[in-house]
Design a protein around this motif. Structure first.
Motif, PDB file in Angstrom:
ATOM      1  N   ARG A   1       0.840  -1.193   0.000  1.00 28.22           N
ATOM      2  CA  ARG A   1       0.000   0.000   0.000  1.00 28.22           C
ATOM      3  C   ARG A   1       0.882   1.252   0.000  1.00 28.22           C
ATOM      4  N   GLU A   2       0.385   2.313  -0.598  1.00 32.83           N
ATOM      5  CA  GLU A   2       1.168   3.542  -0.720  1.00 32.83           C
ATOM      6  C   GLU A   2       0.980   4.387   0.537  1.00 32.83           C
ATOM      7  N   ARG A   3       1.512   3.911   1.652  1.00 33.77           N
ATOM      8  CA  ARG A   3       1.306   4.587   2.932  1.00 33.77           C
ATOM      9  C   ARG A   3       2.049   5.922   3.020  1.00 33.77           C
ATOM     10  N   GLY A   4       3.145   6.037   2.278  1.00 32.68           N
ATOM     11  CA  GLY A   4       3.914   7.279   2.315  1.00 32.68           C
ATOM     12  C   GLY A   4       3.436   8.304   1.312  1.00 32.68           C
ATOM     13  N   GLY A   5       2.255   8.088   0.744  1.00 39.87           N
ATOM     14  CA  GLY A   5       1.750   8.975  -0.295  1.00 39.87           C
ATOM     15  C   GLY A   5       1.782   8.280  -1.632  1.00 39.87           C
ATOM     16  N   PRO A   6       1.090   8.808  -2.613  1.00 37.75           N
ATOM     17  CA  PRO A   6       1.028   8.154  -3.922  1.00 37.75           C
ATOM     18  C   PRO A   6       2.386   8.090  -4.598  1.00 37.75           C
ATOM     19  N   SER A   7       2.615   6.982  -5.312  1.00 39.66           N
ATOM     20  CA  SER A   7       3.836   6.831  -6.084  1.00 39.66           C
ATOM     21  C   SER A   7       3.854   7.816  -7.240  1.00 39.66           C
ATOM     22  N   GLY A   8       4.982   7.907  -7.920  1.00 38.15           N
ATOM     23  CA  GLY A   8       5.069   8.789  -9.078  1.00 38.15           C
ATOM     24  C   GLY A   8       4.042   8.421 -10.134  1.00 38.15           C
ATOM     25  N   ARG A   9       3.867   7.112 -10.369  1.00 36.53           N
ATOM     26  CA  ARG A   9       2.881   6.660 -11.354  1.00 36.53           C
ATOM     27  C   ARG A   9       1.474   7.053 -10.934  1.00 36.53           C
ATOM     28  N   SER A  10       1.143   6.821  -9.659  1.00 39.23           N
ATOM     29  CA  SER A  10      -0.200   7.163  -9.176  1.00 39.23           C
ATOM     30  C   SER A  10      -0.454   8.661  -9.269  1.00 39.23           C
ATOM     31  N   GLN A  11       0.554   9.471  -8.952  1.00 39.58           N
ATOM     32  CA  GLN A  11       0.394  10.928  -9.061  1.00 39.58           C
ATOM     33  C   GLN A  11       0.133  11.333 -10.506  1.00 39.58           C
ATOM     34  N   GLU A  12       0.883  10.735 -11.430  1.00 36.73           N
ATOM     35  CA  GLU A  12       0.691  11.053 -12.849  1.00 36.73           C
ATOM     36  C   GLU A  12      -0.731  10.726 -13.290  1.00 36.73           C
ATOM     37  N   ILE A  13      -1.228   9.548 -12.876  1.00 36.70           N
ATOM     38  CA  ILE A  13      -2.551   9.117 -13.316  1.00 36.70           C
ATOM     39  C   ILE A  13      -3.640   9.965 -12.680  1.00 36.70           C
ATOM     40  N   GLN A  14      -3.526  10.268 -11.383  1.00 36.92           N
ATOM     41  CA  GLN A  14      -4.593  11.050 -10.763  1.00 36.92           C
ATOM     42  C   GLN A  14      -4.631  12.472 -11.315  1.00 36.92           C
ATOM     43  N   ARG A  15      -3.490  13.013 -11.679  1.00 32.79           N
ATOM     44  CA  ARG A  15      -3.495  14.329 -12.326  1.00 32.79           C
ATOM     45  C   ARG A  15      -4.161  14.265 -13.692  1.00 32.79           C
ATOM     46  N   LEU A  16      -3.907  13.178 -14.415  1.00 32.19           N
ATOM     47  CA  LEU A  16      -4.551  12.991 -15.719  1.00 32.19           C
ATOM     48  C   LEU A  16      -6.063  12.888 -15.559  1.00 32.19           C
ATOM     49  N   VAL A  17      -6.531  12.125 -14.583  1.00 34.60           N
ATOM     50  CA  VAL A  17      -7.971  11.999 -14.352  1.00 34.60           C
ATOM     51  C   VAL A  17      -8.568  13.366 -14.023  1.00 34.60           C
ATOM     52  N   GLY A  18      -7.926  14.108 -13.135  1.00 36.58           N
ATOM     53  CA  GLY A  18      -8.423  15.432 -12.775  1.00 36.58           C
ATOM     54  C   GLY A  18      -8.484  16.376 -13.963  1.00 36.58           C
ATOM     55  N   ARG A  19      -7.426  16.411 -14.760  1.00 34.14           N
ATOM     56  CA  ARG A  19      -7.412  17.283 -15.950  1.00 34.14           C
ATOM     57  C   ARG A  19      -8.532  16.907 -16.912  1.00 34.14           C
ATOM     58  N   SER A  20      -8.725  15.613 -17.089  1.00 35.01           N
ATOM     59  CA  SER A  20      -9.737  15.142 -18.037  1.00 35.01           C
ATOM     60  C   SER A  20     -11.133  15.564 -17.604  1.00 35.01           C
ATOM     61  N   LEU A  21     -11.427  15.432 -16.325  1.00 30.95           N
ATOM     62  CA  LEU A  21     -12.748  15.802 -15.827  1.00 30.95           C
ATOM     63  C   LEU A  21     -12.957  17.315 -15.859  1.00 30.95           C
ATOM     64  N   ARG A  22     -11.922  18.076 -15.485  1.00 32.99           N
ATOM     65  CA  ARG A  22     -12.063  19.533 -15.493  1.00 32.99           C
ATOM     66  C   ARG A  22     -12.289  20.082 -16.900  1.00 32.99           C
ATOM     67  N   ALA A  23     -11.856  19.338 -17.912  1.00 33.26           N
ATOM     68  CA  ALA A  23     -12.001  19.795 -19.294  1.00 33.26           C
ATOM     69  C   ALA A  23     -13.455  19.900 -19.728  1.00 33.26           C
ATOM     70  N   VAL A  24     -14.359  19.227 -19.008  1.00 32.60           N
ATOM     71  CA  VAL A  24     -15.765  19.240 -19.431  1.00 32.60           C
ATOM     72  C   VAL A  24     -16.686  19.851 -18.371  1.00 32.60           C
ATOM     73  N   VAL A  25     -16.110  20.560 -17.415  1.00 31.78           N
ATOM     74  CA  VAL A  25     -16.914  21.200 -16.364  1.00 31.78           C
ATOM     75  C   VAL A  25     -16.640  22.707 -16.369  1.00 31.78           C
ATOM     76  N   GLU A  26     -17.696  23.501 -16.322  1.00 29.42           N
ATOM     77  CA  GLU A  26     -17.564  24.956 -16.228  1.00 29.42           C
ATOM     78  C   GLU A  26     -17.437  25.329 -14.753  1.00 29.42           C
TER      79      GLU A  26
END
Length: 246
Positions: A78-103
């Protein structure tokens, strides 16, 4: 390559299933399945925004992503010390993708927290997470609209994602883990329902590829995403139904 190891044609998606209201407590929740890849996406409404947005009347959408220890063939810690580099990259991608379609200006000072938890991984976890998270987010925002706190939804379009790649010399759609790990080219594509690109992540794993190949892969991804968008729209328009398949 005429047929793949799992019997699919090169332009064929894995079986896709979206189950809405999968968890009782969140404002929006979805189990999304791309073949053997399964991701639980939950969306939570919070009546505050990050410090950099305070006092502006705007909202925010952000995401977190993680994989359960036995979502893969061998146990991961488990990522107890915080998200790994890969997890950070993916969660930022998810956030960017969702924000692209919300005003954001129409949300008021609210944050939508989207959590993506991979319970089983067989390639394409980030694309499944984006596709499922959109439904969870839209449902969560819908609860605010139904409560009368917003006059209309700030969600202006759908957004979905899919992987494409070149496997044994042939462009292929929606790669599973075996294909992804051996592909000559691997690409993730995020698009809106209107057909606009949000993000394209592409890498030549072995041999550089020509622009003609890039165009072919983008067209293949576009066709696949159009089918996913259709599934999303069907899910959001339904009343009472929980499970939708493609």
């Amino acid at each position: 390559m005429t047929a793949r190891a799992d019997g699919r044609a090169p332009d064929q998606l894995r079986p896709v299933r979206i189950t809405r209201d999968y968890i009782r407590h969140p404002e929006g929740s979805v189990l999304v399945e791309f073949g053997d890849t399964k991701v639980i996406c939950t969306a939570t409404i919070e009546d505050k925004v990050p410090p950099f947005l305070k006092g502006q009347g705007k909202g925010w959408v952000t995401a977190e992503y993680g994989m359960l220890p036995r979502s893969t063939n061998t146990r991961m810690n488990r990522e107890r010390g915080g998200p790994s580099g890969r997890s950070q990259e993916i969660q930022r991608l998810v956030g960017r993708s969702l924000r692209a379609v919300v005003e954001m200006a129409k949300m008021g000072e609210r944050t939508v927290w989207v959590d993506c938890d991979v319970i089983q991984a067989d390639g394409g976890t980030r694309t499944a997470a984006i596709t499922g998270s959109f439904i969870a987010m839209a449902d969560a925002i819908g609860t605010v609209v139904k409560a009368g706190a917003l006059p209309s939804t700030p969600v202006r379009d759908c957004v979905a994602a899919i992987s494409v790649g070149i496997v044994r010399g042939t462009p292929a759609l929606d790669l599973n883990y075996v294909e992804d790990s051996s592909a000559e080219v691997d690409m993730n594509v995020v698009m809106t329902g209107a057909g606009a690109f949000v993000e394209v992540q592409g890498t030549a794993e072995q041999t550089p590829f020509a622009k003609a190949r890039l165009d072919e892969l983008l067209a293949l991804a576009g066709d696949g995403i159009a089918r996913l968008i259709g599934l999303q729209r069907r899910a959001l328009e339904a009343r009472g139904d929980r499970r939708f398949t493609l």
